[in-house]
Write a protein that holds these residues in place. Structure first.
Motif, short mmCIF file in Angstrom:
data_model
loop_
_atom_site.label_atom_id
_atom_site.label_comp_id
_atom_site.label_asym_id
_atom_site.label_seq_id
_atom_site.Cartn_x
_atom_site.Cartn_y
_atom_site.Cartn_z
N HIS A 76 0.84 -1.20 0.00
CA HIS A 76 0.00 0.00 0.00
C HIS A 76 0.87 1.26 0.00
O HIS A 76 0.46 2.29 -0.52
N LEU A 77 2.06 1.15 0.58
CA LEU A 77 3.01 2.26 0.58
C LEU A 77 3.77 2.35 -0.73
O LEU A 77 4.35 3.39 -1.04
N LYS B 265 -0.10 5.31 -2.14
CA LYS B 265 0.97 5.76 -1.24
C LYS B 265 0.56 6.96 -0.40
O LYS B 265 0.86 7.03 0.80
N ALA C 240 -1.68 5.91 2.41
CA ALA C 240 -0.91 5.09 3.35
C ALA C 240 -0.07 5.98 4.27
O ALA C 240 -0.04 5.77 5.49
N ILE C 241 0.59 6.97 3.71
CA ILE C 241 1.41 7.89 4.51
C ILE C 241 0.52 8.67 5.47
O ILE C 241 0.88 8.89 6.64
N LEU D 137 -0.47 6.54 8.42
CA LEU D 137 0.66 6.37 9.34
C LEU D 137 0.90 7.64 10.15
O LEU D 137 1.11 7.59 11.36
N LEU E 83 3.22 -2.71 10.45
CA LEU E 83 3.41 -2.98 9.03
C LEU E 83 3.81 -4.43 8.83
O LEU E 83 4.43 -5.06 9.70
N ALA F 37 9.34 -0.50 1.57
CA ALA F 37 8.28 0.38 2.03
C ALA F 37 8.76 1.26 3.18
O ALA F 37 8.39 2.44 3.27
N CYS F 38 9.58 0.70 4.04
CA CYS F 38 10.10 1.48 5.18
C CYS F 38 10.97 2.63 4.73
O CYS F 38 11.02 3.68 5.39
N VAL G 239 8.62 5.43 4.12
CA VAL G 239 8.16 6.01 5.38
C VAL G 239 9.23 6.91 5.98
O VAL G 239 8.95 8.04 6.43
N LYS H 91 9.45 10.19 3.99
CA LYS H 91 8.29 11.07 4.10
C LYS H 91 8.03 11.54 5.53
O LYS H 91 7.61 12.68 5.76
#
Length: 234
Positions: free
Chosen positions: A168-169, A175, A178-179, A182, A190, A207-208, A211, A214
């Motif tokens: 999803h990220l 994205k 998803a952000i 979070l 996750l 994906a991390c 994160v 961002k």
């Protein structure tokens, strides 16, 4: 980072098809910085009993551990289950044995339909009668089914923890949401939900990175600490 949701055990569900595939999945996870993986094969009450599932899971785990015994650069493996919701789940004998690593955290897959009052009552009974903490598997996959309701908000208002899949990220169209989830604390865990090395691959580390770029590392640290608490490691 800990992968809280995976289908890495061989020949037990629609995940890994062999110990060799499992090893490749673990190696790639390690390359992406994953230190531990929770193996959560599907549990469907229509197909299995708790006792037979636990036997099959143990056999799959032992087979994999024998195959990888000489490997070094792979994540640690812990056991759990992805339990698909069914009416009566809160009254099922021995439901606790499906929790992650003998904890009281149960990875729960909600129905792929509009949730009704009975569904919410079952979740509430899991929490207050069985003293379990439902971890809602891939929350993002249920939002479309709940359109026109406040069901997502209602579920999140309960004592549950929402998990999101890494893809999803990584999706171009998903994205941003998803952000946002979070950053607002909607999602607290996750997982890769990896099933194989191609169509549903190892992607949590990738994906991390998004994160971190961002939102910084604080949220990732919080996710890691909660994951450690769930599986009971320092």
């Amino acid at each position: 980072m800990i992968d809280i949701h995976s289908h890495v055990l061989p020949n037990i569900d629609d995940g890994s098809k062999s110990p060799e595939m499992s090893l490749n999945m673990l190696k790639e996870s390690h390359k992406q910085g994953i230190s531990a993986v929770v193996a959560t094969p599907h549990f469907y009450i229509k197909n299995d009993t708790v006792d037979s599932f636990l036997i099959n899971r143990s056999e799959a785990y032992n087979r994999l551990m024998e195959f990888i015994k000489d490997e070094v650069n792979i994540p640690d493996i812990y056991l759990g289950a992805e339990v698909y919701y069914f009416n009566g789940i809160s009254r099922m004998d021995n439901i606790e044995s499906l929790c992650i690593n003998n904890s009281n955290y149960l990875l729960l897959e909600m129905p792929f339909s509009k949730w009704n009052s009975r569904v919410f009552q079952e979740v509430e009974d899991l929490i207050y009668n069985r003293k379990l903490i439902p971890v809602i598997a891939h929350l993002e996959r249920f939002t479309a089914f709940q359109n026109g309701t406040d069901n997502i908000e209602k579920l999140l208002s309960m004592r549950v923890i929402a998990q999101m899949n890494a893809e999803h990220l990584l999706g171009f169209f998903t994205k941003g949401k998803a952000i946002k989830w979070l950053s607002k604390g909607v999602i607290r865990l996750l997982g890769s939900d990896m099933h194989n090395t191609e169509t549903r691959p190892q992607n949590l580390g990738n994906a991390c990175k998004i994160v971190s770029k961002k939102l910084g590392n604080e949220i990732l640290d919080e996710i890691t600490e909660l994951s450690k608490e769930i599986i009971g490691i320092d």
